[in-house]
Scaffold this motif. Structure first.
Motif, short mmCIF file in Angstrom:
data_model
loop_
_atom_site.label_atom_id
_atom_site.label_comp_id
_atom_site.label_asym_id
_atom_site.label_seq_id
_atom_site.Cartn_x
_atom_site.Cartn_y
_atom_site.Cartn_z
N UNK A 283 69.60 16.55 35.65
CA UNK A 283 69.81 15.69 36.77
C UNK A 283 68.36 15.17 37.10
N UNK A 284 68.02 13.88 37.15
CA UNK A 284 66.73 13.32 37.41
C UNK A 284 66.85 12.22 38.70
N UNK A 285 66.05 12.47 39.82
CA UNK A 285 66.17 11.67 40.75
C UNK A 285 67.70 11.27 41.38
N UNK A 286 68.31 12.53 41.49
CA UNK A 286 69.50 12.56 42.10
C UNK A 286 69.46 12.92 43.38
N UNK A 287 69.97 11.88 44.10
CA UNK A 287 70.11 11.68 45.90
C UNK A 287 70.82 13.00 46.19
N UNK A 288 70.06 13.47 47.37
CA UNK A 288 70.52 14.79 48.09
C UNK A 288 69.90 14.93 49.29
N UNK A 289 70.48 15.75 50.13
CA UNK A 289 69.97 16.20 51.63
C UNK A 289 69.78 17.71 51.55
N UNK A 290 68.43 17.81 52.13
CA UNK A 290 68.38 19.40 52.75
C UNK A 290 68.47 19.38 54.11
N UNK A 291 68.56 20.64 54.61
CA UNK A 291 68.75 20.96 55.91
C UNK A 291 67.94 22.20 56.43
N UNK A 292 67.02 22.14 57.44
CA UNK A 292 66.37 23.20 57.89
C UNK A 292 66.61 23.77 59.39
N UNK A 293 67.23 24.76 59.34
CA UNK A 293 67.80 25.51 60.92
C UNK A 293 66.96 26.42 61.31
N UNK A 294 66.20 26.16 62.10
CA UNK A 294 65.30 27.09 62.77
C UNK A 294 66.19 28.44 63.31
N UNK A 295 65.66 29.61 62.93
CA UNK A 295 66.25 30.81 63.60
C UNK A 295 65.72 31.59 64.37
N UNK A 296 64.25 31.37 64.37
CA UNK A 296 63.32 32.29 65.11
C UNK A 296 61.79 31.51 65.20
#
Length: 252
Positions: free
Chosen positions: A90-103
């Motif tokens: 896959x090249x330049x496939x749209x996506x989303x990441x999520x960063x969830x603080x835990x400390x």
């Protein structure tokens, strides 16, 4: 918040914070005392004792506890795509990441709906989740590093070791997500799947060529990385892509 009962066993206790303004606090000072801390020496009862363990500050608001970044995935795996010299899945496939603080210096990294390939023929693996990712910050740059072992994907059919490395500067994310398919039938040593995520599309290393995007089709993606129909956009923030040009747009 007061503890009024006596007990010889561990007892869970929680207290809610009440905000008196719309301002976001820079610091929170938490005092846990076996007596009336502000009452002075005369208010301390004789023989009072309090043992405290596993103190946590918990946010219930999802908007406070997580940050989402819309961008693009590039996925390479030679074992799964032997006909392509680069092993491109896959090249330049749209996506989303999520960063969830835990400390203070840790977080959980999440890449939802990870798939190998594009379109209807994509191999849906599931969510890539790495907990206890170390976060360090310097000069406005957050650096992330973390590993998880035996992550179950594709309804537990796939076991994978995942390594996360990368940086976030402002709203610009640049991550590498190395997935080793450990129980792969294709490779006794494990099938490596190399994944990169960036909030900007990956383009050619040749920078002196001007690309005309005016005739390229316009595509819209929501913040979950799902492509949406341009004629039926509801109010919100979207990622607009036309050729190699990407921007965020606000629909009112």
């Amino acid at each position: 918040a007061y503890i009024t009962e006596n007990t010889d066993e561990w007892t869970k206790f929680s207290a809610d914070f009440e905000y008196f303004s719309e301002e976001t606090p820079e610091y929170i000072n938490v005092i846990i005392s076996a007596g009336d801390y502000f009452g002075g020496a005369d208010a301390v009862g004789e023989g009072n004792s309090l043992v405290v363990d596993d103190v946590r500050l918990v946010y219930d608001n999802e908007e406070v506890k997580s940050e989402k970044y819309a961008g693009y995935l590039n996925i390479y795996c030679k074992d799964l795509n032997p006909d392509d010299p680069e092993g491109t899945l896959a090249k330049n496939s749209a996506a989303t990441i999520e960063i969830i603080p835990t400390g203070e210096n840790t977080c959980t990294f999440k890449l939802p709906n990870f798939a190998l390939g594009d379109g209807d023929g994509a191999m849906q693996l599931g969510d890539i989740v790495v907990e206890n990712v170390t976060v360090t910050g310097k000069d406005g740059v957050k650096t992330f590093s973390g590993v998880t072992k035996d992550l179950k994907l594709m309804s537990d059919m796939i076991l994978a070791d995942v390594t996360i490395k990368g940086t976030i500067t402002g709203d610009v994310a640049d991550m590498t997500i190395d997935v080793i398919w450990t129980n792969s039938p294709l490779n006794e040593e494990g099938t490596p799947i190399y994944v990169t995520f960036t909030t900007n599309p990956v383009t050619s290393g040749i920078t002196d060529i001007t690309v005309d995007n005016s005739n390229a089709p316009v595509e819209f993606y929501n913040l979950q990385g799902v492509r949406v129909n341009a004629d039926n956009l509801t109010p919100g923030i979207y990622v607009r892509r036309q050729g190699s040009q990407v921007s965020k747009v606000l629909v009112k």
